[in-house]
Design a protein around this motif. Structure first.
Motif, PDB file in Angstrom:
ATOM      1  N   VAL A 134       0.848  -1.189   0.000  1.00 52.52           N
ATOM      2  CA  VAL A 134       0.000   0.000   0.000  1.00 52.52           C
ATOM      3  C   VAL A 134       0.882   1.237   0.000  1.00 52.52           C
ATOM      4  CG1 VAL A 134      -1.795   1.290   1.204  1.00 52.52           C
ATOM      5  CG2 VAL A 134      -1.830  -1.217   1.241  1.00 52.52           C
ATOM      6  N   LEU A 135       0.719   2.067  -1.011  1.00 52.85           N
ATOM      7  CA  LEU A 135       1.374   3.372  -1.061  1.00 52.85           C
ATOM      8  C   LEU A 135       0.332   4.413  -0.682  1.00 52.85           C
ATOM      9  CD1 LEU A 135       3.489   3.286  -4.367  1.00 52.85           C
ATOM     10  CD2 LEU A 135       4.325   3.083  -2.022  1.00 52.85           C
ATOM     11  N   ASP A 136       0.206   4.687   0.629  1.00 53.25           N
ATOM     12  CA  ASP A 136      -0.770   5.689   1.028  1.00 53.25           C
ATOM     13  C   ASP A 136      -0.136   7.071   0.983  1.00 53.25           C
ATOM     14  OD1 ASP A 136       0.892   5.436   3.197  1.00 53.25           O
ATOM     15  OD2 ASP A 136      -0.693   5.494   4.689  1.00 53.25           O
ATOM     16  N   ALA A 137      -0.963   8.104   1.136  1.00 53.79           N
ATOM     17  CA  ALA A 137      -0.521   9.493   1.038  1.00 53.79           C
ATOM     18  C   ALA A 137       0.218   9.756  -0.271  1.00 53.79           C
ATOM     19  CB  ALA A 137       0.353   9.868   2.244  1.00 53.79           C
ATOM     20  N   HIS A 138      -0.300   9.196  -1.365  1.00 54.08           N
ATOM     21  CA  HIS A 138       0.268   9.408  -2.705  1.00 54.08           C
ATOM     22  C   HIS A 138      -0.843   9.835  -3.673  1.00 54.08           C
ATOM     23  CE1 HIS A 138       3.946   7.431  -1.350  1.00 54.08           C
ATOM     24  NE2 HIS A 138       4.502   7.718  -2.516  1.00 54.08           N
ATOM     25  N   ASP A 139      -0.583  10.857  -4.432  1.00 56.25           N
ATOM     26  CA  ASP A 139      -1.479  11.268  -5.507  1.00 56.25           C
ATOM     27  C   ASP A 139      -1.073  10.598  -6.810  1.00 56.25           C
ATOM     28  OD1 ASP A 139      -3.180  13.122  -4.151  1.00 56.25           O
ATOM     29  OD2 ASP A 139      -1.512  14.543  -4.123  1.00 56.25           O
ATOM     30  N   VAL A 140      -2.061  10.309  -7.632  1.00 60.49           N
ATOM     31  CA  VAL A 140      -1.783   9.806  -8.978  1.00 60.49           C
ATOM     32  C   VAL A 140      -1.650  11.010  -9.915  1.00 60.49           C
ATOM     33  CG1 VAL A 140      -2.591   8.383 -10.882  1.00 60.49           C
ATOM     34  CG2 VAL A 140      -3.056   7.688  -8.516  1.00 60.49           C
TER      35      VAL A 140
END
Length: 451
Positions: A134-140
């Motif tokens: 899980v890569l949380d706190a990431h925008d696409v």
């Protein structure tokens, strides 16, 4: 079952649709990564990425069954966490514009709980069963690839601002109602994706209450379907976890519900029946009322693109947003992911899979779209195409069936099956139901919500 490349899959979004998609992909791919804009390490509670999470939510039994098929054991987890499984219409009071539906025994049900709890339980079960990063706190930032195929995504950390590339052999967009799928595809060189929009100006206001009931008792479940003519208002009262209940006031354009303390209860008293207002008058509010607007029906017409890119699928609200007053969004998301799982099982990650799955996602959501749009287009202030002659005939038949359902339990059960997405709309066109509609409701007996 067809074999295919099974290396790395990428899911954009870690909400309900994203978690379900990760579970489906983990069956076929060696590794799966979920990218989420919110920080999932913080304490449980409402996430900015799900702004409507504070509103009431209903998961239809058909959607729950689709979820269980994707994530075995998840319904048991929801029960253990405090979610309520209510037989419908036996334990749910439905008020139509023709009166209450009878509380006839039936094998359909709905699941009631807070949206935060539901998302957390599903995600925890998925992560416990599968090795998923899980890569949380990431925008696409955008997609990697060319017009004919997607090969991953560019993401940016919200903590450090660092931008990175995540390559993948398959990408699923589950980025919700604020999804930027159309602009990402345009950046790859594809034409503009047209939208179909029907906007009745639906607005919500929801407040949580403590009914003060003894342990083991739950608040009643009451659904007052909005009358879409004149002052189109409705209300929903649902039990949730921890002995609490959510009350949602619904209004269409020109009848939007307020969020002020006294105004909220005053709006409840204006509903077609006093049942919800009476319950709230004896309950203790927990926190303020919260509003939510901009609740349109909108779907992207992906099929109008000259070709669909390989290795990319959009599911849930990233493909079609439904007016949540109809309570179908979570179920449709589960249906779409089930179509993805079925496609992978049958074809593997082979050429043509993504296009097949995207068409299947649209098909699995068609009934919910038709139900929502046909209802909303009746509103005099709706922004959208007016129904033609065929649409008006369908609406008259739907009204007739609903009226008959208030008096004839077999018709009630058939209507609930369609409302709950357990059966297609065409199930209301059997000879038995056509005959019942022709006969009419007969001598009706007015019921109270608790009867």
């Amino acid at each position: 079952m067809v074999a295919g490349p099974t290396r790395h899959a990428l899911v954009l979004g870690a909400g309900l649709a994203g978690s379900l998609a990760a579970a489906a992909l983990a069956r076929r791919f060696d590794t799966v990564t979920m990218v989420e804009r919110d920080d999932l390490r913080t304490a449980a509670g409402p996430r900015r990425g799900i702004p409507q999470a504070r509103q009431s939510h209903l998961l239809m039994g058909a959607g729950a069954r689709a979820m269980e098929s994707l994530v075995p054991g998840v319904l048991g987890d929801l029960r253990a966490a405090g979610a309520h499984f209510l037989a419908a219409p036996t334990e749910v009071a439905f008020l139509t514009k023709y009166g209450w539906l009878p509380r006839t025994p039936h094998d359909e049900y709905v699941v009631c709980c807070g949206r935060d709890l539901l998302d957390r339980v599903v995600r925890n079960r998925v992560l416990a069963r599968h090795r998923i990063e899980v890569l949380d706190a990431h925008d696409v930032v955008g997609l990697l690839g060319v017009p004919t195929a997607v090969g991953g995504a560019v993401v940016r950390s919200r903590r450090t601002g660092e931008q990175s590339v995540v390559a993948a052999d398959f990408v699923v967009a589950a980025t919700g109602r604020s999804s930027r799928v159309a602009s990402w595809l345009r950046d790859l060189g594809l034409p503009e994706v047209p939208d179909e929009v029907v906007d009745a100006g639906t607005a919500y206001a929801t407040r949580i209450f403590d009914a003060g009931l003894p342990p083991g008792q739950r608040a009643p479940a009451i659904v007052m379907i909005a009358n879409v003519t004149g002052d189109a208002v409705g209300g929903v009262l649902l039990p949730i976890e921890d002995g609490l209940m959510t009350a949602t006031m619904i209004g269409m354009r020109g009848s939007e519900p307020p969020t002020g303390d006294t105004e909220f209860l005053a709006f409840a008293k204006q509903l077609p029946h006093p049942e919800i207002a009476d319950v709230l008058a004896a309950a203790q509010p927990v926190g303020p009322a919260r509003g939510f607007r901009g609740l349109v029906n909108r779907r992207s017409l992906f099929e109008r693109l000259p070709a669909w890119p390989e290795r990319f699928v959009a599911v849930g609200d990233a493909a079609a947003v439904l007016n949540p007053a109809h309570a179908h969004g979570m179920s449709v998301a589960a249906f779409g992911v089930a179509a993805l799982a079925a496609g992978l099982e049958r074809h593997g990650n082979t050429p043509g899979l993504a296009g097949r799955v995207q068409r299947a996602v649209r098909r699995r959501g068609r009934d919910a779209w038709d139900l929502a749009v046909s209802d909303d287009l009746r509103h005099p202030r709706v922004l959208g195409p007016r129904p033609g002659p065929a649409g008006r005939v369908q609406n008259r038949y739907a009204d007739r069936i609903t009226h008959v359902a208030t008096a004839r339990p077999p018709v009630t059960r058939a209507l609930v099956d369609v409302i709950a997405l357990a059966k297609p709309v065409s199930a209301l066109l059997t000879p038995r139901l056509l005959w019942a509609a022709a006969r009419g409701p007969g001598q009706t007996r007015q019921q109270e919500a608790g009867k």
